[in-house]
Motif scaffolding. Structure first.
Motif, PDB file in Angstrom:
ATOM      1  N   ARG A  47       0.835  -1.209   0.000  1.00 57.46           N
ATOM      2  CA  ARG A  47       0.000   0.000   0.000  1.00 57.46           C
ATOM      3  C   ARG A  47       0.866   1.253   0.000  1.00 57.46           C
ATOM      4  NH1 ARG A  47      -2.901  -0.150   5.029  1.00 57.46           N
ATOM      5  NH2 ARG A  47      -0.918   0.576   5.799  1.00 57.46           N
ATOM      6  N   ASP A  48       2.051   1.150   0.637  1.00 55.83           N
ATOM      7  CA  ASP A  48       2.948   2.298   0.705  1.00 55.83           C
ATOM      8  C   ASP A  48       3.799   2.463  -0.554  1.00 55.83           C
ATOM      9  OD1 ASP A  48       2.017   2.813   3.283  1.00 55.83           O
ATOM     10  OD2 ASP A  48       3.596   1.601   4.214  1.00 55.83           O
ATOM     11  N   VAL A  49       3.978   1.397  -1.312  1.00 53.09           N
ATOM     12  CA  VAL A  49       4.876   1.420  -2.472  1.00 53.09           C
ATOM     13  C   VAL A  49       4.122   1.588  -3.787  1.00 53.09           C
ATOM     14  CG1 VAL A  49       6.581   0.063  -3.757  1.00 53.09           C
ATOM     15  CG2 VAL A  49       6.578   0.002  -1.267  1.00 53.09           C
ATOM     16  N   VAL A  50       2.967   0.940  -3.908  1.00 50.98           N
ATOM     17  CA  VAL A  50       2.204   0.937  -5.161  1.00 50.98           C
ATOM     18  C   VAL A  50       1.153   2.043  -5.123  1.00 50.98           C
ATOM     19  CG1 VAL A  50       0.634  -0.401  -6.627  1.00 50.98           C
ATOM     20  CG2 VAL A  50       2.531  -1.546  -5.458  1.00 50.98           C
ATOM     21  N   GLU A  51       1.145   2.848  -6.152  1.00 53.31           N
ATOM     22  CA  GLU A  51       0.079   3.840  -6.305  1.00 53.31           C
ATOM     23  C   GLU A  51      -0.968   3.221  -7.230  1.00 53.31           C
ATOM     24  OE1 GLU A  51      -0.687   8.308  -8.034  1.00 53.31           O
ATOM     25  OE2 GLU A  51       1.369   7.675  -7.640  1.00 53.31           O
ATOM     26  N   HIS A  52      -2.118   2.887  -6.649  1.00 52.24           N
ATOM     27  CA  HIS A  52      -3.165   2.180  -7.387  1.00 52.24           C
ATOM     28  C   HIS A  52      -3.517   2.919  -8.684  1.00 52.24           C
ATOM     29  CE1 HIS A  52      -6.564  -0.399  -8.141  1.00 52.24           C
ATOM     30  NE2 HIS A  52      -7.321   0.689  -8.316  1.00 52.24           N
ATOM     31  N   GLY A  53      -3.485   2.172  -9.782  1.00 52.11           N
ATOM     32  CA  GLY A  53      -3.832   2.726 -11.081  1.00 52.11           C
ATOM     33  C   GLY A  53      -2.708   3.478 -11.763  1.00 52.11           C
ATOM     34  N   HIS A  54      -1.615   3.701 -11.051  1.00 50.16           N
ATOM     35  CA  HIS A  54      -0.471   4.397 -11.645  1.00 50.16           C
ATOM     36  C   HIS A  54       0.740   3.477 -11.771  1.00 50.16           C
ATOM     37  CE1 HIS A  54       2.297   7.525 -12.776  1.00 50.16           C
ATOM     38  NE2 HIS A  54       3.092   7.172 -11.797  1.00 50.16           N
ATOM     39  N   SER A  55       1.093   2.784 -10.684  1.00 51.43           N
ATOM     40  CA  SER A  55       2.258   1.887 -10.731  1.00 51.43           C
ATOM     41  C   SER A  55       1.887   0.442 -10.407  1.00 51.43           C
ATOM     42  CB  SER A  55       3.345   2.374  -9.767  1.00 51.43           C
ATOM     43  OG  SER A  55       2.857   2.424  -8.441  1.00 51.43           O
ATOM     44  N   GLY A  56       0.607   0.147 -10.361  1.00 57.86           N
ATOM     45  CA  GLY A  56       0.129  -1.208 -10.098  1.00 57.86           C
ATOM     46  C   GLY A  56      -1.339  -1.160  -9.721  1.00 57.86           C
ATOM     47  N   LEU A  57      -1.878  -2.337  -9.416  1.00 60.08           N
ATOM     48  CA  LEU A  57      -3.258  -2.423  -8.970  1.00 60.08           C
ATOM     49  C   LEU A  57      -3.291  -2.997  -7.563  1.00 60.08           C
ATOM     50  CD1 LEU A  57      -5.081  -3.758 -12.163  1.00 60.08           C
ATOM     51  CD2 LEU A  57      -4.812  -1.393 -11.387  1.00 60.08           C
ATOM     52  N   LEU A  58      -4.043  -2.355  -6.688  1.00 58.60           N
ATOM     53  CA  LEU A  58      -4.177  -2.799  -5.303  1.00 58.60           C
ATOM     54  C   LEU A  58      -5.590  -3.329  -5.084  1.00 58.60           C
ATOM     55  CD1 LEU A  58      -2.335   0.119  -3.496  1.00 58.60           C
ATOM     56  CD2 LEU A  58      -1.499  -2.219  -3.834  1.00 58.60           C
ATOM     57  N   CYS A  59      -5.671  -4.451  -4.383  1.00 57.11           N
ATOM     58  CA  CYS A  59      -6.958  -5.077  -4.086  1.00 57.11           C
ATOM     59  C   CYS A  59      -7.238  -4.964  -2.588  1.00 57.11           C
ATOM     60  CB  CYS A  59      -6.927  -6.560  -4.466  1.00 57.11           C
ATOM     61  SG  CYS A  59      -6.647  -6.838  -6.219  1.00 57.11           S
ATOM     62  N   PRO A  60      -8.484  -4.735  -2.207  1.00 52.07           N
ATOM     63  CA  PRO A  60      -8.806  -4.613  -0.791  1.00 52.07           C
ATOM     64  C   PRO A  60      -8.763  -5.946  -0.041  1.00 52.07           C
ATOM     65  CG  PRO A  60     -10.798  -4.445  -2.112  1.00 52.07           C
ATOM     66  CD  PRO A  60      -9.632  -4.483  -3.066  1.00 52.07           C
ATOM     67  N   THR A  61      -8.856  -7.046  -0.762  1.00 49.69           N
ATOM     68  CA  THR A  61      -8.872  -8.376  -0.154  1.00 49.69           C
ATOM     69  C   THR A  61      -8.254  -9.382  -1.115  1.00 49.69           C
ATOM     70  OG1 THR A  61     -10.312 -10.140   0.682  1.00 49.69           O
ATOM     71  CG2 THR A  61     -11.218  -8.739  -1.023  1.00 49.69           C
ATOM     72  N   GLU A  92      -9.549 -12.264  -1.806  1.00 47.16           N
ATOM     73  CA  GLU A  92     -10.585 -13.181  -2.273  1.00 47.16           C
ATOM     74  C   GLU A  92     -10.409 -13.397  -3.775  1.00 47.16           C
ATOM     75  OE1 GLU A  92     -12.824 -14.897  -0.432  1.00 47.16           O
ATOM     76  OE2 GLU A  92     -11.684 -14.052   1.245  1.00 47.16           O
ATOM     77  N   PRO A  93     -10.505 -14.650  -4.228  1.00 45.76           N
ATOM     78  CA  PRO A  93     -10.266 -14.939  -5.648  1.00 45.76           C
ATOM     79  C   PRO A  93     -11.030 -14.064  -6.646  1.00 45.76           C
ATOM     80  CG  PRO A  93     -10.261 -16.973  -4.426  1.00 45.76           C
ATOM     81  CD  PRO A  93     -10.678 -15.895  -3.449  1.00 45.76           C
ATOM     82  N   PRO A  94     -12.331 -13.764  -6.441  1.00 39.58           N
ATOM     83  CA  PRO A  94     -12.997 -12.904  -7.436  1.00 39.58           C
ATOM     84  C   PRO A  94     -12.403 -11.493  -7.517  1.00 39.58           C
ATOM     85  CG  PRO A  94     -14.625 -14.055  -6.096  1.00 39.58           C
ATOM     86  CD  PRO A  94     -13.288 -14.282  -5.448  1.00 39.58           C
ATOM     87  N   VAL A  95     -11.944 -10.976  -6.390  1.00 38.19           N
ATOM     88  CA  VAL A  95     -11.351  -9.636  -6.367  1.00 38.19           C
ATOM     89  C   VAL A  95     -10.012  -9.649  -7.110  1.00 38.19           C
ATOM     90  CG1 VAL A  95     -10.429  -7.828  -4.863  1.00 38.19           C
ATOM     91  CG2 VAL A  95     -12.538  -9.022  -4.229  1.00 38.19           C
ATOM     92  N   LEU A  96      -9.181 -10.649  -6.812  1.00 35.37           N
ATOM     93  CA  LEU A  96      -7.910 -10.780  -7.527  1.00 35.37           C
ATOM     94  C   LEU A  96      -8.148 -11.016  -9.014  1.00 35.37           C
ATOM     95  CD1 LEU A  96      -5.852 -12.980  -5.042  1.00 35.37           C
ATOM     96  CD2 LEU A  96      -5.460 -10.586  -5.590  1.00 35.37           C
ATOM     97  N   ALA A  97      -9.136 -11.843  -9.321  1.00 35.82           N
ATOM     98  CA  ALA A  97      -9.441 -12.138 -10.727  1.00 35.82           C
ATOM     99  C   ALA A  97      -9.786 -10.870 -11.491  1.00 35.82           C
ATOM    100  CB  ALA A  97     -10.590 -13.141 -10.825  1.00 35.82           C
ATOM    101  N   ASP A  98     -10.579  -9.988 -10.891  1.00 40.42           N
ATOM    102  CA  ASP A  98     -10.941  -8.738 -11.566  1.00 40.42           C
ATOM    103  C   ASP A  98      -9.702  -7.909 -11.885  1.00 40.42           C
ATOM    104  OD1 ASP A  98     -13.628  -9.336 -11.559  1.00 40.42           O
ATOM    105  OD2 ASP A  98     -14.107  -8.050  -9.838  1.00 40.42           O
ATOM    106  N   ALA A  99      -8.793  -7.794 -10.906  1.00 39.57           N
ATOM    107  CA  ALA A  99      -7.574  -7.005 -11.125  1.00 39.57           C
ATOM    108  C   ALA A  99      -6.687  -7.637 -12.193  1.00 39.57           C
ATOM    109  CB  ALA A  99      -6.812  -6.843  -9.815  1.00 39.57           C
ATOM    110  N   ILE A 100      -6.517  -8.952 -12.104  1.00 36.78           N
ATOM    111  CA  ILE A 100      -5.676  -9.658 -13.073  1.00 36.78           C
ATOM    112  C   ILE A 100      -6.274  -9.537 -14.477  1.00 36.78           C
ATOM    113  CG2 ILE A 100      -4.803 -11.920 -13.780  1.00 36.78           C
ATOM    114  CD1 ILE A 100      -4.741 -12.593 -10.697  1.00 36.78           C
ATOM    115  N   LEU A 101      -7.582  -9.753 -14.588  1.00 43.96           N
ATOM    116  CA  LEU A 101      -8.234  -9.668 -15.896  1.00 43.96           C
ATOM    117  C   LEU A 101      -8.174  -8.262 -16.481  1.00 43.96           C
ATOM    118  CD1 LEU A 101     -11.313 -12.019 -15.603  1.00 43.96           C
ATOM    119  CD2 LEU A 101      -9.357 -12.240 -17.129  1.00 43.96           C
ATOM    120  N   THR A 102      -8.233  -7.255 -15.624  1.00 46.38           N
ATOM    121  CA  THR A 102      -8.081  -5.883 -16.111  1.00 46.38           C
ATOM    122  C   THR A 102      -6.760  -5.742 -16.851  1.00 46.38           C
ATOM    123  OG1 THR A 102      -9.451  -4.951 -14.360  1.00 46.38           O
ATOM    124  CG2 THR A 102      -7.845  -3.469 -15.384  1.00 46.38           C
TER     125      THR A 102
END
Length: 166
Positions: A118-132, A134-144
């Protein structure tokens, strides 16, 4: 368009490698099809049979032919550099060394919005951060990232620039 893409995950219980493989259930028939590299292995002795559990999980998800288990390796950077996406679903993750290494390699990163990442990655700029993790949440980020090669490359470039500037 590429016929496949590569996803790397770290092999350890605290890195939640299983959480990184399970999202595959959420994208049946996704093209291009993923290849997985589970990088690392049991070296400290307390991991038990976790690497074998992951192999069984890959088999149960019908990923055994698309998953490489490297075991312990000193060449992690090579695996990261060959990956399109590096996933670290570790909880807790006080620093996020895997995330920093992946960013330094110019990889698009999916990590949890907790601890070090959370301190290193800027969501949407240098990576994607997930709140949990849970496989569906990770899947959404990976598929994006899978569905948007331009975004994936932009995040990877920004991640590397961020690490080089630090």
């Amino acid at each position: 368009m590429r016929r496949s893409w590569r996803l790397s995950v770290a092999c350890s219980p605290e890195r939640a490698s299983a959480s990184s493989l399970k999202p595959r259930r959420s994208w049946p028939g996704t093209e291009p099809s993923p290849y997985f590299a589970v990088v690392g292995g049991a070296i400290l002795g307390w991991e038990g049979d976790y690497p074998e559990e992951l192999k069984r999980l890959a088999s149960s998800l019908h990923l055994q032919d698309r998953t490489v288990f490297t075991g312990h390796t000193s060449d992690v950077a090579r695996w990261m550099a060959a990956s399109d996406v590096v996933v670290n679903a570790s909880e807790p993750e006080p620093f996020g060394l895997v995330v920093v290494e992946a960013m330094a390699c110019g990889c698009a990163v999916v990590a949890l919005a907790k601890g070090g990442p959370r301190d290193v990655v800027e969501h949407g700029h240098s990576g994607l951060l997930c709140p949990t993790r849970e496989p569906p949440v990770l899947a959404d980020a990976i598929l994006t990232l899978v569905k948007s090669p331009d975004l994936r490359m932009r995040l990877g470039r920004a991640a590397r620039a961020h690490i080089e500037a630090s």
